[in-house]
Motif scaffolding. Structure first.
Motif: not given
Length: 476
Positions: A364-391
């Motif tokens: 669920d986490l990965r699917r939503n990150i992929e869904r949201l990524k196109p609408s978010l602007h990340f710095v060019s040198w850290n396009q995959e700058g995601w950190k995730t946690g599940l409790c």
């Protein structure tokens, strides 16, 4: 298990801290039905032998109960306030037995909404006492990972003494992470000197904090109003639980008052609950607190993380039908859910962390990150700058929740507005004499503080200048 110590400074810091401990006890009681001291409790609590004084308290359903083993859970915290009213109120309340009376520092006169009194006067007066109690708290931790400081920026004690404690922590425990939850005043704050106090405190945060979670009173007020509207709209088919912070004891929604501090403090406490959930409970993808700083702070001074909480109704303690997970993730990036007046979706991301609680899968986490990524602007040198946690343990009474922490240039307008408010006073030299008569306080302290803030704004400007390039690269 990694452990932490909480330092509550000033009226706001102690009120938010008290609310956090109350909610944390409820969470642990919901999981730990027998009320036995366990590894999860050890992250923020310690056992105290009370055999000489009779049965001690234990947790059960969020209440204080007696334990036959004659031990009790005491929090790993230091409570500081130069006005003793709030701390005395806490010690007379239902949580009085979980606070160690030896871990309190109070005075009677207060700091008079003056950063210099808190930092220069009380800081040096109470330095040795504070250091001693910090060391005592640290001694109760087998694996001390971080200090949490909770304070406000607009008054005197929270801003002045709070940042003094931050400096002490760097000196005494240089290897231990320093997380700061800072409540910023609104533009209509009734403390006229709050721009001075906030900018002076900002310089200390820039230099001595590892991570700062800025929270604006104005955003908290807007969220409380939004919760109130959701409860009354009936759109969600919601029924309000008894004893909610935003409801009356009769179960009907309160009219939101001009300054609903209880409900506002509840929001900040929920932020801290989600932030610390991985340290307190098990999960399939737990995130250590030190990982947040390691992954979200690429440059030392750019350590201000914009936080958002979703769903909002979790904060209101309202029963509603389950909402789609996708909506929860979308809301985390919307302007209405941010704890400062900001729009991260239209600004530049350096990195982003998603801390999820409850029955949510990694997929669920990965699917939503992929869904949201196109609408978010990340710095060019850290396009995959995601950190995730599940409790795996959700908030009490709810199926799931999400805390987003974004290192994003959207904090810049908050700092620009603060600078403008500071300069309006400083150009007139208004109220400066209240500060300059304090020993060790010179006018250069003001010029250095505003220069530090200006430099921080310029660093964000330089990043924003690269946004157009980042947009083009994302489109390729």
């Amino acid at each position: 298990m990694a452990q932490s110590v909480v330092v509550q400074v000033g009226q706001c810091g102690n009120q938010v801290g008290c609310r956090f401990w109350d909610l944390a006890l409820r969470e642990h009681a919901a999981v730990n039905k027998k009320g036995i001291y366990d590894e999860a409790l050890s992250s923020f609590f310690r056992n105290v032998d009370t055999r000489s004084g009779g049965d001690g308290p234990d947790i059960y359903k969020g209440k204080i109960c007696s334990l036959k083993a004659r031990v009790r859970q005491s929090i790993k915290a230091l409570l500081i306030d130069m006005e003793e009213g709030v701390v005395n109120e806490i010690l007379q309340g239902p949580l009085r037995d979980v606070f160690d009376s030896k871990q309190l520092i109070t005075d009677v006169s207060g700091s008079g909404n003056n950063w210099a009194v808190g930092h220069k006067l009380y800081g040096y007066q109470y330095r040795e006492n504070i250091v001693e109690k910090l060391r005592k708290a640290a001694e109760h931790c087998d694996c001390l990972q971080c200090f949490f400081i909770i304070h406000s920026m607009g008054g005197g004690t929270g801003s002045g003494l709070g940042t003094f404690v931050l400096n002490l922590l760097e000196d005494e425990f240089p290897e231990v992470y320093r997380f700061v939850t800072s409540v910023y005043p609104s533009g209509e704050d009734d403390v006229i000197t709050s721009p001075y106090n906030t900018v002076l405190a900002m310089k200390e945060l820039n230099e001595h904090a590892d991570c700062v979670l800025p929270i604006e009173n104005e955003s908290l007020f807007d969220i409380v109003n939004k919760i109130h509207q959701m409860i009354n709209s009936g759109k969600l088919g919601s029924t309000v639980k008894q004893n909610s912070l935003v409801t009356s004891s009769a179960g009907s929604a309160k009219t939101v008052q001009e300054k609903p501090f209880d409900a506002m403090n509840n929001i900040v406490a929920n932020l801290l609950l989600n932030l610390t959930s991985s340290a307190r409970f098990e999960g399939s993808l737990n995130m250590d607190l030190n990982e947040i700083s390691m992954n979200l702070v690429p440059f030392p001074r750019l350590h201000y993380l914009v936080s958002s909480l979703t769903p909002l109704y979790t904060l209101a303690d309202v029963n509603v039908p389950s909402r789609r997970l996708d909506q929860m993730f979308s809301d985390a990036f919307s302007r209405e859910h941010q704890l400062i007046q900001a729009d991260p979706k239209h600004s530049l991301y350096l990195a982003c962390a998603l801390l999820v609680r409850g029955n949510v899968q990694v997929s669920d986490l990965r699917r939503n990150i992929e869904r949201l990524k196109p609408s978010l602007h990340f710095v060019s040198w850290n396009q995959e700058g995601w950190k995730t946690g599940l409790c795996s343990v959700p908030p009490v009474g709810h199926s799931h929740s999400l805390l987003s922490l974004a290192n994003n240039t959207c904090v810049k307008p908050t700092f620009i507005e603060l600078k403008d408010r500071f300069m309006k006073l400083y150009k007139k030299k208004a109220h400066l004499h209240h500060y300059l008569h304090i020993d060790g306080m010179e006018q250069s302290c003001f010029s250095e503080a505003i220069l530090s803030l200006s430099d921080l704004i310029e660093e964000y400007n330089e990043l924003d200048a690269t946004k157009a390039l980042a947009v083009l690269e994302q489109q390729d």
